[in-house]
Write a protein that holds these residues in place. Sequence first.
Motif, PDB file in Angstrom:
ATOM      1  N   VAL A 150       0.853  -1.187   0.000  1.00 26.06           N
ATOM      2  CA  VAL A 150       0.000   0.000   0.000  1.00 26.06           C
ATOM      3  C   VAL A 150       0.888   1.237   0.000  1.00 26.06           C
ATOM      4  N   ARG A 151       0.731   2.083  -1.011  1.00 28.13           N
ATOM      5  CA  ARG A 151       1.548   3.299  -1.119  1.00 28.13           C
ATOM      6  C   ARG A 151       0.650   4.520  -0.930  1.00 28.13           C
ATOM      7  N   LEU A 152       0.922   5.255   0.128  1.00 26.59           N
ATOM      8  CA  LEU A 152       0.121   6.425   0.460  1.00 26.59           C
ATOM      9  C   LEU A 152       1.017   7.564   0.919  1.00 26.59           C
ATOM     10  N   GLU A 188      -9.475  13.512  15.750  1.00 28.84           N
ATOM     11  CA  GLU A 188      -8.024  13.339  15.688  1.00 28.84           C
ATOM     12  C   GLU A 188      -7.512  13.509  14.263  1.00 28.84           C
ATOM     13  N   ALA A 189      -6.331  14.129  14.155  1.00 23.37           N
ATOM     14  CA  ALA A 189      -5.664  14.279  12.858  1.00 23.37           C
ATOM     15  C   ALA A 189      -4.578  13.209  12.709  1.00 23.37           C
ATOM     16  N   PHE A 190      -4.464  12.681  11.499  1.00 18.27           N
ATOM     17  CA  PHE A 190      -3.446  11.676  11.181  1.00 18.27           C
ATOM     18  C   PHE A 190      -2.821  12.022   9.833  1.00 18.27           C
ATOM     19  N   GLY A 191      -1.708  11.387   9.537  1.00 16.03           N
ATOM     20  CA  GLY A 191      -1.278  11.291   8.156  1.00 16.03           C
ATOM     21  C   GLY A 191      -2.094  10.195   7.502  1.00 16.03           C
ATOM     22  N   ARG A 197      -2.455   2.510   8.001  1.00 16.80           N
ATOM     23  CA  ARG A 197      -1.562   1.524   8.632  1.00 16.80           C
ATOM     24  C   ARG A 197      -2.170   1.042   9.954  1.00 16.80           C
ATOM     25  N   THR A 198      -2.705   1.970  10.741  1.00 16.89           N
ATOM     26  CA  THR A 198      -3.297   1.624  12.030  1.00 16.89           C
ATOM     27  C   THR A 198      -4.489   0.689  11.858  1.00 16.89           C
ATOM     28  N   VAL A 199      -5.347   0.985  10.882  1.00 14.96           N
ATOM     29  CA  VAL A 199      -6.538   0.160  10.658  1.00 14.96           C
ATOM     30  C   VAL A 199      -6.146  -1.225  10.156  1.00 14.96           C
ATOM     31  N   LEU A 200      -5.210  -1.297   9.223  1.00 21.56           N
ATOM     32  CA  LEU A 200      -4.812  -2.597   8.691  1.00 21.56           C
ATOM     33  C   LEU A 200      -4.202  -3.474   9.784  1.00 21.56           C
ATOM     34  N   ASP A 205      -4.369  -7.305   8.874  1.00 19.83           N
ATOM     35  CA  ASP A 205      -4.010  -7.255   7.452  1.00 19.83           C
ATOM     36  C   ASP A 205      -2.502  -7.084   7.343  1.00 19.83           C
ATOM     37  N   ALA A 206      -1.837  -8.026   6.696  1.00 21.68           N
ATOM     38  CA  ALA A 206      -0.369  -8.053   6.670  1.00 21.68           C
ATOM     39  C   ALA A 206       0.255  -7.114   5.646  1.00 21.68           C
ATOM     40  N   ARG A 207      -0.551  -6.429   4.847  1.00 21.68           N
ATOM     41  CA  ARG A 207       0.025  -5.537   3.842  1.00 21.68           C
ATOM     42  C   ARG A 207       0.858  -4.427   4.478  1.00 21.68           C
ATOM     43  N   GLN A 208       2.005  -4.155   3.880  1.00 23.39           N
ATOM     44  CA  GLN A 208       2.861  -3.073   4.352  1.00 23.39           C
ATOM     45  C   GLN A 208       2.372  -1.746   3.766  1.00 23.39           C
ATOM     46  N   VAL A 209       2.316  -0.730   4.593  1.00 20.24           N
ATOM     47  CA  VAL A 209       1.966   0.609   4.128  1.00 20.24           C
ATOM     48  C   VAL A 209       3.239   1.427   4.023  1.00 20.24           C
TER      49      VAL A 209
END
Length: 246
Positions: A150-152, A188-191, A197-200, A205-209
């Motif tokens: 995952v690219r964000l 709350e504010a996040f990137g 990443r937090t939700v996965l 969910d093993a996907r890397q962000v």
Amino acid sequence: MRIVVIGGTGLIGSKVVARLGEQGHDAVPASPASGVDTLTGEGVKEVLQGADVLVDVSNSPSFADDDVLRFFRTATTNLVEAARSAGVGHYVALSVVGADRLPESGYLRAKVVQERLITESGLRHSLVRATQFFEFAGSIADAATEDGTVRLSGGGVQPIAAEDVAHVVSRTAAGDPLGGLLEIAGPEAFGLDEWIRTVLRARGDARQVVTDPRARYFGALLGPDSLRPGPGGELAPTSLAEWLTR
């Protein structure tokens, strides 16, 4: 009051219908499944007869630039004309915080067109702009996944629970027209990368962000405040941690 909810069987719409019904209003869910198609106009005039309020929380079935623009332009034009004819006293629409700041996004350009059609219609109206829903984290991750990664970007977001959105939309529909915009966001504010990443992780969910400053969010490059509310925005109570435990 008789309140017609376009998109009334969806994520937000079903919650709005339920809340308004609990408050004693005659809340009518309208969607293609009930014979109301805002794109073709089928059933729109009929369902709005006798309505005091029109709430539009519908969404385009396709997010392709041309499709989403066609949806919001056509559907809103049909709704405005039918609302005028029926004498609807209040038009409430759900939009997106930052829509007018990110013209690179075809979806957000289409939401701006929707807003403009409503504000220029002469109808008494309220526009509720919400930030991204917690519930959409999975679909955002899927759209940004390349070869299992995952690219964000780290662009600023302030996501909100769908239940809190429904609360504000319902309150707005039952109240006097705002004649303008109301922005709502989570507490709350996040990137964007941090949020997903937090939700996965919470979901196993093993996907890397991977943080990629060049990654686009539905066509747009995000800045630190692109999708965050302005100083007058209303903050909803539900935190990300609270939502994840539900």
